[in-house]
Design an enzyme around this catalytic site. Structure first.
Site, short mmCIF file in Angstrom:
data_model
loop_
_atom_site.label_atom_id
_atom_site.label_comp_id
_atom_site.label_asym_id
_atom_site.label_seq_id
_atom_site.Cartn_x
_atom_site.Cartn_y
_atom_site.Cartn_z
N ASP A 1 18.77 20.50 -2.81
CA ASP A 1 17.81 21.55 -2.49
C ASP A 1 16.68 20.94 -1.67
O ASP A 1 15.78 20.28 -2.20
CB ASP A 1 17.27 22.17 -3.78
CG ASP A 1 16.34 23.35 -3.49
OD1 ASP A 1 16.01 23.59 -2.32
OD2 ASP A 1 15.93 24.03 -4.46
N SER B 1 13.19 33.49 -2.94
CA SER B 1 12.90 32.51 -3.98
C SER B 1 11.77 31.56 -3.61
O SER B 1 11.15 30.97 -4.50
CB SER B 1 14.16 31.70 -4.32
OG SER B 1 14.73 31.15 -3.15
N HIS C 1 13.31 24.51 -1.34
CA HIS C 1 12.27 24.86 -2.30
C HIS C 1 11.39 23.63 -2.56
O HIS C 1 11.61 22.56 -1.99
CB HIS C 1 12.89 25.38 -3.59
CG HIS C 1 13.72 26.61 -3.39
ND1 HIS C 1 15.08 26.56 -3.15
CD2 HIS C 1 13.38 27.91 -3.39
CE1 HIS C 1 15.54 27.79 -3.00
NE2 HIS C 1 14.53 28.64 -3.14
#
Length: 433
Positions: free
Chosen positions: A405, A163, A408
């Protein structure tokens, strides 16, 4: 002592013709000689002014492994005796204020995964969008979408990875939106994410793989171990990679999850396990090295692959309490760190070194086969951007998401730097060809 041009020529008195004819011949030769010099200098100057590859720096705490790319200058200029070198290390520098802000916003209507759409989900600060990377020895040109698309006209580019690789691809799509929007052809091809820029005959793809090697039924749960076959590549990306002109390959934090390692059909070790399965030497670092070695060897062995392979290096997560990325914590900072304020360490440092070592080995082997391997070394620039992660702003407040998170990157955000540098790398390869 002055150099007389006539001393370089045969005695002009012996030349045929009248004195006027001799003078005209000398003037013509002189003009040709003076014309050749600027043409030659113009051809070599772009490659001497900017050189994208990294070099070792002993003064900085994060010392990048030494890689000698002098052979590339010789190859590009066409002279092995070239000694002039002015290196710009695009990967060493500082983040400086940039009040103009980002190239795009979440309202640009480009492809942004909700989990990285920080502005949509209410991130209250915007200062993280107003910084720009400044290499020490040069200026990084702003991203030029029209130039990028012209350079890749008629070509194809694949981001191979998880990702975070998709994160970079979506950044690129957003950066190119100022010029044109692509067609989503994934459903037509019945395959992974593929985008097509019709006016430029350019295909962009994200080929999903968590570990680069075979990982059947890989489990998203952090408590359940997944099985990796370290000596067999993941065919979900390898089966279609042969036709791509640019391959940006990456892998990282999935290796920190529980894993069982298989080679030649037998269980050889595991990560985050205990008992008889845990064998000495077959740890996470062995698995990471073997995965990249298998992936690189696959690319080197493909009979029809002629593309440029670019390794995008691993990035540090910035969990506030410095625990592993899979643990609870946050990354709530709102501005970049100063150089030297944080050092790369722990598992990520070891994985980074393994990446560098396997890249160097693949590049050496690639030169023998006429294949190019290049390095997109964004580890150090991103080390200084703990403010660039979604943290809690990748979902609505009422959604119960246990972990922040810190892996990312917000879009827009500092991840756009990766494609700014990618453009310069593609440009340099185009000029070199």
């Amino acid at each position: 002592m002055k150099l007389n041009l006539l001393q370089l020529l045969p005695s002009w008195k012996n030349w045929p013709g009248t004195g006027l004819v001799r003078v005209i011949l000398i003037l013509l030769i002189t003009m040709v000689f003076l014309a050749i010099i600027p043409i030659y200098l113009h051809k070599i100057s772009p490659f001497l002014l900017v050189f994208l590859m990294p070099r070792y720096d002993q003064e900085h705490k994060l010392a990048l492994p030494a890689v000698d790319y002098s052979h590339r200058i010789s190859a590009i200029t066409g002279s092995k005796r070239t000694s002039l070198r002015r290196i710009c290390n695009m990967f060493k520098g500082d983040w400086v204020p940039f009040p103009e802000g980002p190239y795009y916003t979440n309202e640009t209507k480009c492809v942004i995964d909700n989990r990285q759409n920080c502005l949509k989900f209410g991130r209250p600060d915007s200062e993280f969008l107003k910084w720009r990377w400044k290499p020490d020895d040069c200026e990084l040109p702003p991203f030029d979408g029209a130039q990028f698309l012209e350079l890749v006209r008629g070509k194809s580019m694949a981001f191979v990875g998880d990702s975070v690789a998709r994160n970079q691809m979506q950044s690129l799509i957003c950066l190119l939106t100022s010029v044109t929007r692509p067609l989503d052809i994934s459903y037509i091809l019945e395959t992974s994410e593929h985008w097509f820029y019709r006016d430029y005959n350019f295909t962009l793809a994200h080929l999903w793989t968590t570990h680069l090697v075979k990982a059947p039924g890989v489990k998203p749960q952090r408590e359940v171990p997944s099985n990796l076959t370290l000596d067999e590549v993941d065919h979900s990306w390898a089966a279609e990679i042969e036709t791509f002109d640019y391959v940006i390959i990456s892998s990282g934090h999935w290796f920190l999850r529980p894993l069982n390692y298989f080679e030649k059909g037998s269980l050889v070790g595991c990560h985050s396990c205990s008992g008889d399965e845990k064998k000495k030497g077959f740890d996470m670092y062995y698995a990471y090295r073997k995965a990249f070695r298998t992936a690189f060897r696959t690319l080197l062995a493909l009979p029809n692959f002629k593309g440029l392979t670019i390794l995008r290096t691993i990035t540090e997560s910035h969990v506030g309490d410095r625990r592993e990325w899979s643990e609870d914590g946050d990354c709530a900072m709102t501005r970049p760190l100063a150089r030297g304020a944080m050092e790369l360490g722990g598992d990520v440092l070891k994985l980074y070194v393994i990446q560098m070592e396997e890249f160097e080995a693949a590049e050496r082997e690639g030169r023998k086969k006429g294949l190019k391997f290049r390095l997109l070394n964004i580890t150090e620039p991103m080390l200084l951007r703990p403010d660039g992660h979604p943290n809690q702003y990748g979902h609505w407040p009422h959604e119960r998401v246990r972990r922040a998170d810190c892996l990312h990157w917000c879009l827009p955000g500092p991840v756009d730097l990766w494609n700014e540098i990618l453009l310069q790398m593609v440009k340099m390869e185009s000029q070199g060809s």
